[in-house]
Structures are given as structure tokens and as C-alpha cells.
Design an enzyme around this catalytic site. Structure first.
Site: not given
Ligand code: NAP
Length: 322
Positions: A97, A178
Site C-alpha cells: 500500500k 504511509d
Molecule cells: N503493510 C505494512 O505494514 C507496511 C509497513 C511498512 C511499510 N509498508 C509499505 O511498504 C513499502 C516499503 O516500505 P519499507 O519501510 O519497507 O521501505 P524501505 O525499507 O525504505 O525500502 C524498501 C526497499 O525498496 C527498495 N528501493 C527501490 N528503489 C528505492 C529508492 N529509490 N529508494 C529507496 N529504496 C528503494 C530498496 O531495496 P533494494 O535497495 O534492496 O533494492 C529498499 O530496501 C512502502 O510502500 C510502505 O507503504 C507497509
């Protein structure tokens, strides 16, 4: 599909770790591949969560013919690009999401999935949490009468970092996209799409909302008062009030383990515990849909994701966030 559903993960960050830990508990699914832009990171993730293979670019995973479904777990701003990459390579997708940054993105993703007869779902895990299911059952039984108000907040206080995805506009930052999405989704789930939304917000120096208050009104006079904030720790509870009583989803309401229902001045607490990070329920929903050859979930249909995207858009227009 006779064997276990084979998953791929794109973007092995914070949330992907929890998801992969839950996937290890799945009866019907297994992690086949992971892709990171960093080969070492992909390898260590694959080792830790027992993936059969790993890639140092997302496209290679999207092209892996052994992958049935891809979990897109990159920051919001890339959901469209990475979901489209997977769909165009014939993969079903569970997209974190918010599904896209705009209704147009969401609509385009849905059209692509439908054209290719592929499964697509937004990763709104809340829908499959046992407490949410119980609340929906109670409401379907008219347990609290006609719904007149929904109150929900989601707030925490992370340190300000202009480069972090929470505050970086280019990565889709801000509280609304978020965490504000969760109270909005609850309102959609319980009362449908509102007739109007009035919202106010505070913006950071990076031009994203650090807090957002949303008042939803419905023709039937139901109202919802919602809040998301990155400025303070709030209770992060939800209370649904009806003409005969109320239901409270205890903190954090979007993956609650306890609900309270009060009717006729009688309070009852219901515990709906689970022993995983909470993602296992959505994982099994996707596995089940794929094994039955479905292209969307009845519980979280694509028209709900589109409606939610329109609601987010209405809020953004109110607060001048583009
Ligand atoms: N369902 C839930 O409970 C929940 C909770 C938190 C977040 N989320 C969702 O999940 C998504 C990711 O959140 P997260 O907190 O896991 O994020 P994060 O750790 O900051 O980033 C996830 C991954 O995205 C990749 N990525 C690709 N392009 C990027 C860029 N330009 N800048 C930064 N990262 C990039 C990176 O992987 P690589 O560098 O390894 O390729 C990074 O490890 C969001 O959309 C958020 O809304 C959902």
C-alpha cells in the site's frame, strides 16, 4: 497449480523482512526468489529467508519463469513501475500500500492485470487480520445498529530525516500516504466511499504532510473523524459507533488483537491473538486465490483499491499536496 505458490520479493527492506518471516510459516506458499539492487543484500536476504535464488536487479526476478507471484515492497513512488514490470512479464502481484500514487496509476495497473488475466491485490493486510474479520461479522449481524461515527488515528514520531521515504517527496513521503491510508481504509471498509472529505494538514520543509486531519461525511449522515501524524505517538485506536453501541479496535487498530464491544451498557472484550507478524493472513489469501485461479480477492477487490486511491486524492486536493 498443484504445488506451493512460488513467491518473489522486489525491494527487500524493512517490511519485506517481516513479510518473508511470515512467508516461512505459510502452508501454501514459499519464497522462491528475491531481488535487490545490491547483490550482497539480495544474497543475505535469500539466505536468511530460505529463498532458492536471488537477483541483483528487479527485471531478472520479473522474468524468472518459476515465480508465480511477486510481492512489490519498494517505496510508494515505485509501486506503479515495479508492478507494471511484473505484470508485463506475466507475473501476478501483491503490491504494498498504497497501490499507486494516483487513481490513474491504480486504474492502469488494474487494466494491465485484467488484460493479462493476472492476479493483483493491494497489500492492505488489515483486511485479513482476525480482529478486522470479527468486526465485519459483528457489523453484518447489525450488532451495534446503524453506524453513525468512525473515529481512528494513526500516529508515531519518527526523527525527521529529509532523505527517508517518510519525509522525502520523491519517494512519496508524508503521513497520509504511509499511515493515513489505514484510517481511510477502515472508513471505506465499514461505510463505503464517503460523499465528501474535508482535510487539513501541516506540511514539512520537504513539502509533505507531517499530520493530516480528515473529516468524512456520508449521505446517510454517518461521519468519520480520522487522523494521521508523524509528529506524535497517538493511541492508534479505532472506534466504530452505532445507534446501539460501539466497537473498539485496540491499538494498533490496523492489526489489532483485541476488540471491545459495548451494547446496552454491557462491555465484552474479545481477544483474537495470532503468532506471526500479521502478514500471514494476506499471504494465505493470495495463495488461495492463485490456487483457485482467481484474478482478484473477493475480500479486497480491486474496486476498493481504486476507491481508496480516489479518497487519498480527495484528501490531497484538500491539503494542496501534489
Ligand atoms: N503493510 C505494512 O505494514 C507496511 C509497513 C511498512 C511499510 N509498508 C509499505 O511498504 C513499502 C516499503 O516500505 P519499507 O519501510 O519497507 O521501505 P524501505 O525499507 O525504505 O525500502 C524498501 C526497499 O525498496 C527498495 N528501493 C527501490 N528503489 C528505492 C529508492 N529509490 N529508494 C529507496 N529504496 C528503494 C530498496 O531495496 P533494494 O535497495 O534492496 O533494492 C529498499 O530496501 C512502502 O510502500 C510502505 O507503504 C507497509
Amino acid at each position: 497449480m498443484n504445488n506451493k505458490v512460488k513467491w518473489g520479493i522486489i525491494g527487500p527492506g524493512h517490511i519485506a523482512r517481516k513479510f518473508a518471516a511470515d512467508l516461512l510459516l505459510s502452508e501454501n506458499g514459499t519464497l522462491h526468489a528475491v531481488a535487490s539492487r545490491d547483490a550482497d543484500k539480495a544474497k543475505s536476504f535469500a539466505d536468511q529467508y530460505k529463498a532458492s535464488t536471488f537477483y541483483s536487479d528487479y527485471e531478472s526476478l520479473a522474468m524468472d519463469s518459476d515465480v508465480d507471484v511477486v510481492y512489490v515492497a519498494t517505496p510508494h513512488a515505485f509501486h506503479f513501475e515495479h508492478t507494471m514490470l511484473c505484470l508485463k512479464n506475466g507475473k501476478s502481484v501483491l503490491c504494498e500500500k498504497p497501490m499507486g500514487m494516483t487513481p490513474l496509476e491504480v486504474q492502469t495497473m488494474i487494466a494491465e492485470a485484467q488484460k493479462r488475466k493476472l492476479f493483483l491485490m493491494e497489500g492492505l493486510w488489515t483486511r485479513f487480520i482476525p480482529a478486522t474479520e470479527k468486526v465485519l461479522d459483528l457489523l453484518a449481524d447489525n450488532a451495534i445498529g446503524t453506524i453513525i461515527n468512525i473515529k481512528a488515528d494513526f500516529g508515531f514520531n519518527p526523527p525527521f530525516d529529509r532523505n527517508h521515504r517518510l519525509f522525502n517527496k520523491a519517494l512519496g513521503g508524508g503521513s497520509l500516504m504511509d499511515i493515513g491510508i489505514y484510517p481511510l481504509y477502515l472508513a471505506l471498509l465499514v461505510s463505503g466511499k464517503p460523499d465528501s472529505i474535508k482535510a487539513t494538514a501541516k506540511l514539512t520543509v520537504t513539502g509533505v504532510d507531517s499530520s493530516c486531519r480528515m473529516d468524512l461525511t456520508y449521505k446517510n449522515e454517518c461521519r468519520a473523524n480520522l487522523l494521521s501524524t508523524l509528529e506524535e505517538e497517538t493511541p492508534t485506536e479505532a472506534i466504530i459507533t452505532g445507534t446501539n453501541g460501539y466497537i473498539k479496535l485496540h491499538t494498533r487498530f490496523h492489526h489489532s488483537k483485541i476488540i471491545t464491544i459495548e451494547m446496552n451498557r454491557q462491555k465484552k472484550e474479545i481477544v483474537l491473538d495470532y503468532n506471526n507478524f500479521g502478514y500471514l493472513f494476506e499471504i494465505e489469501e493470495v495463495n488461495g486465490c492463485l490456487m483457485e485461479g482467481k484474478t482478484e480477492s473477493v475480500k479486497l477487490p480491486l474496486h476498493d483499491s481504486l476507491a481508496l486511491s480516489h479518497m487519498l486524492d480527495m484528501v490531497r486536493k484538500n491539503i494542496g499536496l501534489y
